[in-house]
Scaffold this active site. Structure first.
Site, PDB file in Angstrom:
ATOM      1  N   TYR A  56       9.312  -9.427 -27.992  1.00 52.96           N
ATOM      2  CA  TYR A  56      10.087  -8.388 -27.449  1.00 52.96           C
ATOM      3  C   TYR A  56      11.337  -8.448 -28.500  1.00 52.96           C
ATOM      4  O   TYR A  56      12.420  -8.520 -28.084  1.00 52.96           O
ATOM      5  CB  TYR A  56      10.624  -8.865 -26.236  1.00 52.96           C
ATOM      6  CG  TYR A  56       9.747  -8.458 -25.011  1.00 52.96           C
ATOM      7  CD1 TYR A  56       9.587  -7.463 -24.332  1.00 52.96           C
ATOM      8  CD2 TYR A  56       8.693  -9.601 -24.853  1.00 52.96           C
ATOM      9  CE1 TYR A  56       8.774  -7.296 -23.454  1.00 52.96           C
ATOM     10  CE2 TYR A  56       7.730  -9.560 -23.895  1.00 52.96           C
ATOM     11  CZ  TYR A  56       7.701  -8.086 -23.276  1.00 52.96           C
ATOM     12  OH  TYR A  56       6.683  -7.793 -22.224  1.00 52.96           O
ATOM     13  N   GLU A  77       1.846  -7.349 -25.596  1.00 51.09           N
ATOM     14  CA  GLU A  77       3.100  -7.006 -24.775  1.00 51.09           C
ATOM     15  C   GLU A  77       4.156  -6.567 -25.949  1.00 51.09           C
ATOM     16  O   GLU A  77       4.354  -7.149 -26.769  1.00 51.09           O
ATOM     17  CB  GLU A  77       3.498  -7.870 -24.081  1.00 51.09           C
ATOM     18  CG  GLU A  77       2.944  -8.230 -22.756  1.00 51.09           C
ATOM     19  CD  GLU A  77       3.605  -9.087 -21.917  1.00 51.09           C
ATOM     20  OE1 GLU A  77       4.644  -9.567 -21.884  1.00 51.09           O
ATOM     21  OE2 GLU A  77       2.876  -9.828 -21.207  1.00 51.09           O
TER      22      GLU A  77
HETATM   23  C1  BDP Z   1       6.839 -10.969 -21.037  1.00 51.03           C
HETATM   24  C2  BDP Z   1       5.635 -11.675 -19.639  1.00 51.03           C
HETATM   25  C3  BDP Z   1       5.680 -10.974 -18.592  1.00 51.03           C
HETATM   26  C4  BDP Z   1       7.144 -10.310 -18.248  1.00 51.03           C
HETATM   27  C5  BDP Z   1       7.673  -9.840 -19.723  1.00 51.03           C
HETATM   28  C6  BDP Z   1       9.075  -9.207 -19.210  1.00 51.03           C
HETATM   29  O1  BDP Z   1       4.345 -11.910 -20.188  1.00 51.03           O
HETATM   30  O2  BDP Z   1       5.139 -11.095 -17.564  1.00 51.03           O
HETATM   31  O3  BDP Z   1       7.350  -9.548 -17.148  1.00 51.03           O
HETATM   32  O4  BDP Z   1       7.799 -10.899 -20.563  1.00 51.03           O
HETATM   33  O5  BDP Z   1      10.191 -10.156 -19.310  1.00 51.03           O
HETATM   34  O6  BDP Z   1       6.877 -12.471 -21.786  1.00 51.03           O
HETATM   35  O7  BDP Z   1       9.580  -8.139 -19.101  1.00 51.03           O
END
Ligand code: BDP
Length: 681
Positions: free
Chosen positions: A537, A573
């Site tokens: 992220y 992700e």
């Molecule tokens: C990630 C997780 C997910 C969370 C996401 C978040 O895998 O389940 O919802 O972050 O924080 O690390 O939006």
């Protein structure tokens, strides 16, 4: 998230039998001690202490109607009562299962399937932890009960969260640990004695999470009397979605003959002109039976036949199962009709089961993911089973809407973050050609004790149950055994080595992964996976607001992982929250513009690295979803590209342009037009 890992904060369990004023779910609560108990859970603790429980023996075929099998849906309204007694144990002390639930005290109507949390206006039910009770009375067709020796009646739950005990007419018929996966009980002997009398199904469900459940959690008693009422406790969890509970998936009664097809396992291999379908069939109830198999194409033509409990069917010029957007006819499935005949009690019994079979192969190289020998690029999403009011309850309207949105988006895949999804959803993945990374509920494995033997044994059982359920699905191309565990901890090495080896032993035909957010140099599970799935992220949780750091950090991330492992990588992700309707230019966090800008920065690097070893990108998240309350959550997680009500945010259009472009570039088909493909099925 609560800082309990690594420290033993365990106080003795507070004495029970006193009022628990408010039970609230919390992530990040502090001020008390962590107890390892289960709320209302002496019984459950005992069960969990028994050590390695094998997955219940036998198959878990989806209950289909066939000429020899009938099915009765038990959805609708059930009676419901949450056990608010001080120890949450009044239901067991007073044996609520021995009488109609309404005679034990006040009951309310509860829809099934649905989570119970959001159905009423009562906050104590929304946040309830402990045992809840469900009950339904059903009249069984007389014909099921007449030839009592030859008809088997089975009660099946698609899933219930999390620990279930089921009684029929006061007799316990099954217990099951864990949500998200089906369980069933043969109830013939109980119902056959009483034709014409309604049969009473009682279910006790406990949603408490402990360090040894999947997902793990812990109950924390807040002992500081100056800050909390007496016996106040919270359920701590280390995952980011609301811990909905209830009977989440269909409950059905179905019949089979007393000698029956218990399980079928199918694997496929193929070349251009010939495919082999290897099968294994198990029959229960007799050792004297015959089996015949026929494989039909979608026109109903028999293309191969076989007999006996194991063998191979040869299919000439096979029509392969292809992912959506990779072929003009994605999701092609043959029908495997399995017929069993046996003599029992002086009569000829016949059982028929029809299994959809997709012929496809999956291979992983150091840089590619191959489906039917062709490179497959995952351009897809992560989802949740989540909606307002019904929580995690299966809802056909929502399911079909989601598939229409996925196809509108040009998504060819999703990961079942962070638990197995309903069988009904998986059926549509098979039918539409949506490729699935099938994840078990191993989310939030952070506490050291969740890597111990007890947890490990349970994890192995969950993988057995998941593979038993989904092994025949062509859409499932990879198993994911966990999401973001503390895989840098020393015990993670043995833990993941064991879980992954077990998964591969159960199913040698599919690659296995887990999803990591650990540092590449410290991750102790990564050596055992076939594909590196990494979450990051950048510009959100790290360097918030600094979109300009993404290209450098993402490039470094990919290069570090690849140079260490030489395995293909999926960005499993990435995302940013956006509040729909919130605008800002230049883009600021939480605006729709920021979410779009973040996407574009990530995409520029994906485009470079997908020429090398990056084999997929899965946005976090398909839709906004509910979470625990917290200072970073505004009525839930807003990283959806669709709102919780499934309306597109601006980012959805950016992703749609991209996914269709990728599909058109990589497809061997003539240019795919958006509208054409949407209505292919
Ligand atoms: C990630 C997780 C997910 C969370 C996401 C978040 O895998 O389940 O919802 O972050 O924080 O690390 O939006």
């Amino acid at each position: 998230m609560p800082a309990v890992a690594g420290r033993d904060l365990r106080p003795p369990l507070p004495p029970r039998g006193r009022a628990l004023p408010t039970a609230k779910m919390a992530a990040g609560a502090s001020g008390g001690g962590v107890a390892r108990g289960v709320v209302g859970g002496c019984r459950l603790l005992l069960l969990l202490a028994l050590g390695r429980a094998a997955a219940p023996p036998g198959g878990m075929l989806y209950p289909r109607e066939t000429p020899s099998r009938e099915r009765k849906e038990l959805g609708g309204l059930w009676s419901f009562r949450a056990d608010f007694s001080p120890g949450r144990d009044a239901g067991f002390v007073h044996r609520w299962y021995r009488q109609p639930l309404r005679q034990t005290g006040p009951v309310i109507d509860m829809p099934v399937p649905a989570s119970f949390n959001d159905i009423t206006q009562d906050p104590s039910l929304e946040n309830y932890i402990g045992w809840v009770w469900y009950e339904k009375e059903v009249l069984l067709p007389l014909r099921w009960l007449q030839d009592d020796l030859n008809t088997r009646v089975v009660l099946r739950f698609g899933s219930a969260h999390y620990y279930s005990i089921v009684w029929v007419n006061g007799v316990q018929v099954v217990e099951h640990e864990g949500g998200h996966l089906p369980f069933e009980a043969d109830i013939s002997s109980i119902v056959q004695g009483s034709p014409g009398i309604p049969c009473r199904i009682t279910v006790a469900l406990n949603n408490t999470l402990t360090p040894h459940t999947l997902p793990p959690g812990s109950i924390q008693y807040m002992n500081d009397k100056t800050r909390y009422p007496k016996n106040y406790f919270v359920q701590n969890i280390r995952f980011d979605f609301f811990n909905y509970a209830g009977i989440h998936r269909p409950v059905v009664l179905y019949t089979t003959p007393s000698v029956y097809i218990d399980d079928i396992t199918v694997t496929t291999t193929s070349s251009e002109s010939v495919a082999m379908v290897q099968y294994q069939v198990s029959v229960v109830g007799s050792t004297l039976y015959s089996l015949s198999l026929s494989l039909r194409d979608q026109e109903g033509k028999v293309v191969a036949t076989g007999d006996g409990p194991a063998g191979e069917l040869k299919v000439l010029n096979p029509k392969l199962w292809w992912p959506y957007l990779m072929h003009e006819n994605p999701g092609y499935r043959y029908s495997l009709e399995v017929k069993m005949q046996a003599q029992a009690n002086g009569v000829l019994l016949e059982d028929v089961y029809t299994l959809p079979v997709g012929i496809r192969t999956v291979h992983v190289t150091s840089t590619q993911f191959l489906i039917n020998g062709k490179p497959f690029y995952f351009h897809g999403v992560n989802k949740h089973e989540d909606a307002d009011i019904r929580g995690k309850g299966l809802d056909w309207s929502l399911v079909v809407k989601d598939f229409n949105l996925l196809r509108w988006l040009g998504a060819n895949s999703f990961r079942t973050s962070h638990y197995p999804y309903a069988e009904e959803i998986m059926d549509l993945c098979d039918a539409y050609g949506i490729v699935v990374i099938d994840e078990c509920p191993g989310v939030g494995i952070k506490m050291p004790e969740s890597f111990g033997n007890k947890s490990l044994q349970h994890h192995l059982v969950v993988m057995e149950e998941l593979i038993r359920r989904d092994k025949n699905r062509p859409s499932v191309v990879m198993w994911s055994v966990a999401n973001e565990p503390a895989s840098e901890l020393p015990p993670a090495a043995y833990y993941f080595k064991t879980v992954i080896a077990h998964t591969k032993a159960l199913d040698p035909s599919r690659p296995v992964t887990f999803v990591t957010d650990a540092n590449y140099a410290l991750d102790r599970g990564a050596p055992y996976v076939d594909v590196i799935c990494v979450n990051s992220y950048f510009s959100w949780y790290h360097d918030p607001g600094h979109l300009e750091v993404i290209p450098l950090q993402l490039t470094t991330q990919f290069e570090n992982w690849y140079k260490t492992y030489q395995k293909p990588i999926i960005q499993s992700e990435y995302g940013a929250d956006s509040v729909p309707g919130l605008h800002s230019d230049p883009p600021l966090m939480f605006s729709e513009e920021y979410q779009k800008a973040m996407l574009r920065e990530y995409h520029s690097i994906f485009d470079k690295k997908k020429k090398e070893y990056v084999i997929g990108e899965l946005i976090w998240n398909f839709a906004d979803f509910m979470t625990n309350q917290g200072t970073t959550r505004v009525l839930g997680n807003k990283k959806g590209i669709f709102t919780r009500q499934r309306q597109p945010k601006s980012a959805a259009f950016v992703l749609r342009e991209r996914y269709w472009k990728i599909a058109n570039e990589s497809s061997c088909l003539p240019p795919i037009t958006k509208s054409h493909t949407l209505f292919l099925k």
